[in-house]
Design an enzyme around this catalytic site. Sequence first.
Site, mmCIF file in Angstrom:
data_model
loop_
_atom_site.group_PDB
_atom_site.id
_atom_site.type_symbol
_atom_site.label_atom_id
_atom_site.label_comp_id
_atom_site.label_asym_id
_atom_site.label_seq_id
_atom_site.Cartn_x
_atom_site.Cartn_y
_atom_site.Cartn_z
ATOM 1 N N CYS A 33 0.820 -1.217 0.000
ATOM 2 C CA CYS A 33 0.000 0.000 0.000
ATOM 3 C C CYS A 33 0.851 1.262 0.000
ATOM 4 C CB CYS A 33 -0.898 0.010 1.226
ATOM 5 S SG CYS A 33 0.050 -0.115 2.743
ATOM 6 N N CYS A 102 -1.771 -4.770 7.440
ATOM 7 C CA CYS A 102 -1.401 -3.495 8.071
ATOM 8 C C CYS A 102 -0.726 -3.738 9.418
ATOM 9 C CB CYS A 102 -2.634 -2.631 8.270
ATOM 10 S SG CYS A 102 -3.672 -2.514 6.805
#
Length: 148
Positions: A33, A102
């Site tokens: 990301c 994440c």
Amino acid sequence: MYSEKVMDHFSNPRNVGEISDANAVGTVGNAKCGDIMKMYMKIENDIIVDVKFKTFGCGAAIATSSMATELVKGKTVDEALALSNKTVVDALDGLPAVKLHCSVLAEEAIKAAIDDYKQRRGEKTESHECHGDCPHCAHAHHHLPQNE
Ligand code: FES
């Protein structure tokens, strides 16, 4: 979609900032990301007496880093190295599957900071030192240059 704990740590992140006299600093990036995490630690006698983080990252990265810093504060270096992203996610009562990557950012930033601490002391670092060749690295994340 997000647990109350995730929302709490996202809206109210603990330990955000820098430590000017940190003796352990790690920066990692998530190639998936593009998010970046920087972790600062003050370590005395192998105990993490203070820890702070800064991230250019999503809400899940903020929440997991916040929880991760809470979990490693006051712990020994070895205890912090043993902290997995799963433990952090469990402590937050879970994350949606698409956001699990994440949480890896926080775990890797902690390990990178401790590697930095060991290198400064001239100690050998563990095998988690990133050369971009670990199984998850290829598709998930990699260390950024230290001067990032
Ligand atoms: Fe990048 Fe969450 S989307 S760390």
